[in-house]
Design an enzyme around this catalytic site. Structure first.
Site, PDB file in Angstrom:
ATOM      1  N   ASP A  75       0.927  -1.082  -0.166  1.00 14.85           N
ATOM      2  CA  ASP A  75      -0.129  -0.121   0.099  1.00 14.85           C
ATOM      3  C   ASP A  75       1.028   1.099   0.061  1.00 14.85           C
ATOM      4  O   ASP A  75       1.855   1.231   0.501  1.00 14.85           O
ATOM      5  CB  ASP A  75      -0.770   0.071   1.195  1.00 14.85           C
ATOM      6  N   ARG A  76       0.222   2.111  -0.396  1.00 18.09           N
ATOM      7  CA  ARG A  76       0.986   3.388  -0.626  1.00 18.09           C
ATOM      8  C   ARG A  76       1.516   4.001   0.801  1.00 18.09           C
ATOM      9  O   ARG A  76       2.798   4.425   0.972  1.00 18.09           O
ATOM     10  CB  ARG A  76      -0.027   4.748  -1.078  1.00 18.09           C
TER      11      ARG A  76
END
Length: 242
Positions: A75-76
């Protein structure tokens, strides 16, 4: 006679060389495949390219950006180990569910999670309505702490807001999973009463994040790491790790 094992994988033949690199040929060309680990920093999108947001490929020089692709994703807002290659067989080895490759994560979450919560995580929890529960996992409770003590782990954009309540309880722990569902670790912790605000991947199978790397830095995989990720085929001719 070859003095190194051969892994037969269609449509390529992969030869595990003494150096640990993979010599890949499809009958038309012959070149060395590339394998790297990156300490992914928070804030970068795991993608080859994106029109609006900076991606993990910005950590590499231009020549490698065109050649490599990320194996799986983070995930970012997650940091830690991310592998890159131009060899599709590594994706097969690590990403197919039937391979059951274990990934290790460290997290910090709002809330006081106890040993009962750890057992629930190990047995499997419901992530989303209508979906099967998570597969059995391994969970470890590291510590109970507070927002004030966890300040370095807080997302920068929310740090000032969260530090207004420095005594808010926080749980630090580790989780080992063999699946790769979207937001899985965060959803698992949510299912037992926590809310993850910091997540770091420490290992993929036998390969651990190099402690000498800082966020945004990368290095080639070693011969030993490659051999552990892509073990030689069995005498029966099957694909390694199948």
């Amino acid at each position: 006679m070859r003095d190194y094992p051969v892994i037969l994988c269609e449509p390529f033949l992969h030869f595990l060389l003494p150096s640990g690199m993979m010599d890949k040929t499809d009958g038309r060309d012959r070149r060395m495949a590339q394998y790297y680990m990156l300490y992914k920093p928070r804030g970068l999108l795991t993608a080859k390219r994106d029109a609006r947001r900076e991606t993990v490929m910005s950590c590499f020089p231009e020549a490698l950006r065109e050649m490599l692709h990320p194996v799986g994703r983070l995930d970012r807002d997650t940091e830690g180990l991310l592998l890159f290659t131009d060899d599709g067989m590594l994706d097969v080895r690590l990403l197919r569910p039937e391979q059951h490759v274990e990934k290790e994560y460290e997290y910090r979450a709002f809330g006081l999670l106890d040993e009962t919560a750890m057992r629930q995580l190990e047995e499997g929890v419901l992530l989303l309505e209508g979906q099967p529960p998570s597969l059995p996992a391994r969970a470890q409770l590291l510590a109970h702490t507070s927002i004030g003590e966890s300040a370095p782990y807080l997302p920068e954009r929310f740090r000032e807001k969260y530090l207004k309540n420095p005594a808010r309880p926080v749980t630090a722990g580790k989780l080992w999973i063999t699946e790769g569902r979207k937001h899985q670790v965060k959803l698992m912790i949510k299912a037992v009463g926590g809310h993850v605000f910091y997540l770091k991947r420490l290992a993929i199978g036998p390969v651990r994040l190099d402690e000498a790397l800082r966020p945004g830095e990368y290095r080639p995989l070693t011969a030993e790491e490659l051999a552990a990720l892509m073990p030689p085929a069995t005498s029966g001719g099957g694909t390694a790790g199948a």
